[in-house]
Motif scaffolding. Structure first.
Motif, PDB file in Angstrom:
ATOM      1  N   THR A  80       0.838  -1.206   0.000  1.00 35.66           N
ATOM      2  CA  THR A  80       0.000   0.000   0.000  1.00 35.66           C
ATOM      3  C   THR A  80       0.871   1.253   0.000  1.00 35.66           C
ATOM      4  OG1 THR A  80      -0.302  -0.419   2.359  1.00 35.66           O
ATOM      5  CG2 THR A  80      -2.182  -0.830   0.939  1.00 35.66           C
ATOM      6  N   GLY A  81       2.050   1.194   0.638  1.00 37.00           N
ATOM      7  CA  GLY A  81       2.963   2.347   0.611  1.00 37.00           C
ATOM      8  C   GLY A  81       3.386   2.658  -0.824  1.00 37.00           C
ATOM      9  N   LEU A 139       0.472   4.117  -2.792  1.00 43.78           N
ATOM     10  CA  LEU A 139       0.211   5.514  -2.420  1.00 43.78           C
ATOM     11  C   LEU A 139       1.285   6.444  -2.973  1.00 43.78           C
ATOM     12  CD1 LEU A 139      -0.947   5.007   1.279  1.00 43.78           C
ATOM     13  CD2 LEU A 139      -2.363   5.817  -0.613  1.00 43.78           C
ATOM     14  N   ARG A 140       2.562   6.014  -2.918  1.00 41.44           N
ATOM     15  CA  ARG A 140       3.630   6.874  -3.457  1.00 41.44           C
ATOM     16  C   ARG A 140       3.428   7.090  -4.963  1.00 41.44           C
ATOM     17  NH1 ARG A 140       6.322   4.613   0.798  1.00 41.44           N
ATOM     18  NH2 ARG A 140       6.671   2.657  -0.264  1.00 41.44           N
ATOM     19  N   MET A 142       1.034  11.274   4.678  1.00 42.91           N
ATOM     20  CA  MET A 142       2.295  10.545   4.499  1.00 42.91           C
ATOM     21  C   MET A 142       3.485  11.403   4.901  1.00 42.91           C
ATOM     22  SD  MET A 142       1.388   8.701   0.917  1.00 42.91           S
ATOM     23  CE  MET A 142       2.794   7.606   0.787  1.00 42.91           C
ATOM     24  N   GLU A 174       1.802  10.143   9.360  1.00 45.65           N
ATOM     25  CA  GLU A 174       0.495   9.681   9.876  1.00 45.65           C
ATOM     26  C   GLU A 174      -0.065   8.617   8.944  1.00 45.65           C
ATOM     27  OE1 GLU A 174      -1.066  10.814  12.506  1.00 45.65           O
ATOM     28  OE2 GLU A 174       0.061  12.644  12.962  1.00 45.65           O
ATOM     29  N   LEU A 175      -1.015   7.835   9.433  1.00 45.62           N
ATOM     30  CA  LEU A 175      -1.684   6.893   8.548  1.00 45.62           C
ATOM     31  C   LEU A 175      -2.720   7.629   7.709  1.00 45.62           C
ATOM     32  CD1 LEU A 175      -2.287   3.768  10.843  1.00 45.62           C
ATOM     33  CD2 LEU A 175      -0.400   4.229   9.258  1.00 45.62           C
ATOM     34  N   VAL A 176      -2.866   7.166   6.483  1.00 39.66           N
ATOM     35  CA  VAL A 176      -3.910   7.677   5.586  1.00 39.66           C
ATOM     36  C   VAL A 176      -5.255   7.134   6.121  1.00 39.66           C
ATOM     37  CG1 VAL A 176      -4.710   7.352   3.206  1.00 39.66           C
ATOM     38  CG2 VAL A 176      -2.287   7.800   3.659  1.00 39.66           C
ATOM     39  N   ILE A 231      -7.773   3.736   2.079  1.00 40.47           N
ATOM     40  CA  ILE A 231      -6.935   2.547   1.888  1.00 40.47           C
ATOM     41  C   ILE A 231      -7.788   1.306   1.639  1.00 40.47           C
ATOM     42  CG2 ILE A 231      -5.601   0.965   3.353  1.00 40.47           C
ATOM     43  CD1 ILE A 231      -3.869   2.935   2.145  1.00 40.47           C
ATOM     44  N   GLY A 236       2.116  -3.955   4.308  1.00 37.47           N
ATOM     45  CA  GLY A 236       1.749  -2.608   4.785  1.00 37.47           C
ATOM     46  C   GLY A 236       0.242  -2.437   4.922  1.00 37.47           C
ATOM     47  N   PHE A 237      -0.501  -3.476   4.743  1.00 38.17           N
ATOM     48  CA  PHE A 237      -1.955  -3.466   4.948  1.00 38.17           C
ATOM     49  C   PHE A 237      -2.337  -4.836   5.507  1.00 38.17           C
ATOM     50  CE2 PHE A 237      -6.311  -4.402   3.891  1.00 38.17           C
ATOM     51  CZ  PHE A 237      -6.970  -3.217   4.159  1.00 38.17           C
ATOM     52  N   ARG A 262      -3.173  -1.949   8.702  1.00 36.97           N
ATOM     53  CA  ARG A 262      -2.357  -1.226   9.674  1.00 36.97           C
ATOM     54  C   ARG A 262      -3.173  -0.738  10.863  1.00 36.97           C
ATOM     55  NH1 ARG A 262       2.095   0.598   5.804  1.00 36.97           N
ATOM     56  NH2 ARG A 262       3.539   1.790   7.033  1.00 36.97           N
ATOM     57  N   GLN A 315      -9.027  -1.699   9.610  1.00 35.80           N
ATOM     58  CA  GLN A 315      -8.561  -2.231   8.312  1.00 35.80           C
ATOM     59  C   GLN A 315      -8.518  -3.763   8.353  1.00 35.80           C
ATOM     60  OE1 GLN A 315      -4.828  -0.541   6.932  1.00 35.80           O
ATOM     61  NE2 GLN A 315      -5.508   1.558   7.260  1.00 35.80           N
ATOM     62  N   ARG A 342      13.511   8.684   1.046  1.00 33.84           N
ATOM     63  CA  ARG A 342      12.094   9.073   1.153  1.00 33.84           C
ATOM     64  C   ARG A 342      11.934  10.214   2.150  1.00 33.84           C
ATOM     65  NH1 ARG A 342       8.995   3.461   2.188  1.00 33.84           N
ATOM     66  NH2 ARG A 342       7.886   4.827   3.610  1.00 33.84           N
ATOM     67  N   ARG A 397       6.513   7.840  13.074  1.00 29.12           N
ATOM     68  CA  ARG A 397       5.946   6.639  12.431  1.00 29.12           C
ATOM     69  C   ARG A 397       6.024   5.440  13.372  1.00 29.12           C
ATOM     70  NH1 ARG A 397       8.967   5.972   6.973  1.00 29.12           N
ATOM     71  NH2 ARG A 397       7.458   4.326   6.566  1.00 29.12           N
TER      72      ARG A 397
HETATM   73  P1  AMP Z   1       5.143   2.260   3.934  1.00 24.88           P
HETATM   74  O1  AMP Z   1       5.895   2.373   2.669  1.00 24.88           O
HETATM   75  O2  AMP Z   1       4.404   0.950   4.037  1.00 24.88           O
HETATM   76  O3  AMP Z   1       5.984   2.526   5.159  1.00 24.88           O
HETATM   77  O4  AMP Z   1       3.991   3.394   3.903  1.00 24.88           O
HETATM   78  C1  AMP Z   1       4.323   4.757   3.773  1.00 24.88           C
HETATM   79  C2  AMP Z   1       3.170   5.610   4.267  1.00 24.88           C
HETATM   80  O5  AMP Z   1       1.984   5.343   3.481  1.00 24.88           O
HETATM   81  C3  AMP Z   1       2.742   5.368   5.706  1.00 24.88           C
HETATM   82  O6  AMP Z   1       3.539   6.080   6.646  1.00 24.88           O
HETATM   83  C4  AMP Z   1       1.303   5.860   5.679  1.00 24.88           C
HETATM   84  O7  AMP Z   1       1.244   7.285   5.661  1.00 24.88           O
HETATM   85  C5  AMP Z   1       0.821   5.388   4.306  1.00 24.88           C
HETATM   86  N1  AMP Z   1       0.242   4.020   4.368  1.00 24.88           N
HETATM   87  C6  AMP Z   1       0.720   2.884   3.784  1.00 24.88           C
HETATM   88  N2  AMP Z   1      -0.079   1.837   4.042  1.00 24.88           N
HETATM   89  C7  AMP Z   1      -1.079   2.324   4.809  1.00 24.88           C
HETATM   90  C8  AMP Z   1      -2.218   1.739   5.419  1.00 24.88           C
HETATM   91  N3  AMP Z   1      -2.496   0.420   5.313  1.00 24.88           N
HETATM   92  N4  AMP Z   1      -3.037   2.538   6.131  1.00 24.88           N
HETATM   93  C9  AMP Z   1      -2.816   3.860   6.258  1.00 24.88           C
HETATM   94  N5  AMP Z   1      -1.747   4.483   5.729  1.00 24.88           N
HETATM   95  C10 AMP Z   1      -0.885   3.727   5.008  1.00 24.88           C
END
Ligand code: AMP
Length: 218
Positions: A31-32, A35-36, A53, A57-59, A64, A85-86, A88, A92, A162, A173
């Protein structure tokens, strides 16, 4: 095989997911990364997600969960998947359970990669990302360094850091992980699906422990 990878940011779950999906031909759904990509492409989702991000913070769950629901509906996960990453948060995890039950998909295990907080802060300071193919490296972890300093092994692109790997964001985080994500470890323990792996070692040893746990030949 359908797996859920859990663990603090910087625990190496993304690296392990990439290695395992290569070996077994599973879909690696991070999911990260999604989102990126959405932020880079300036999609509506990306615009909404970006501010959360950047702050570490979490989205919001609804954004998601919708993203994962789309992937499940697309049928592309049918040859097996790794969710990286899901989920979280507990909502969810509960939504995922209902989505999978509704689509008749079963999952095999939730694997939690454990690394202590001090080691995480050191690791994240060394984390590098390929902006082109999303491969990740770590200049502070033996076995995870790029072959040529500062360049991606796959495509030679200049590696970047990043925004959310900066030290103050990392500390935040980690606290978000402990308050919001750690409770889902117990959720999967209660479902008798949880496997915990000591990930405070080099990526090859972690990968071997992972293969042992899921009973796949090395
Ligand atoms: P990651 O690459 O998995 O560390 O994710 C980077 C960022 O994306 C996190 O710090 C959150 O802001 C957002 N993110 C990724 N996965 C989730 C999720 N399942 N729920 C909420 N935010 C997420």
């Amino acid at each position: 095989m359908n797996l859920i990878f859990l663990g603090p940011p910087g625990s190496g779950k993304g690296t392990q997911a990439a290695k395992l999906s290569d070996k077994l031909g599973l879909i690696h759904l991070s999911t990260g990364d999604l989102l990126r990509e959405a932020v880079k492409d300036r999609t509506e989702l990306g615009k909404q997600a970006q501010e959360f991000m950047q702050k570490g913070e979490l989205v919001p769950d609804a954004l998601i969960v919708g993203l994962i629901q789309d992937k499940i509906n697309s049928g592309k996960l049918s040859k097996g998947f790794i969710l990286d990453g899901f989920p979280r948060t507990i909502p969810q995890a509960e939504s995922l359970k209902s989505m999978l039950v509704e689509s008749g998909v079963t999952w095999d295990k939730a694997i939690c990669f454990n690394v202590d907080d001090n080691a995480i802060v050191t690791r994240m300071a060394g984390r590098r990302l390929c902006p082109t193919c999303q491969a990740t490296y770590n200049v502070n972890v033996a076995g995870a360094m790029p072959k040529v300093e500062g360049k991606c092994d796959n495509d030679g692109a200049a590696l970047t850091i990043r925004d959310d790997d900066k030290e103050e964001v990392v500390t935040h985080r980690l606290s978000v992980y402990h308050t919001q994500t750690k409770p889902i470890v117990d959720f999967y323990k209660q479902e008798s699906l949880l496997v915990e792996i000591d990930a405070d070692t080099n990526p090859d040893d972690v990968f071997n422990s992972l293969l042992d746990e899921i009973q796949v030949a090395k």
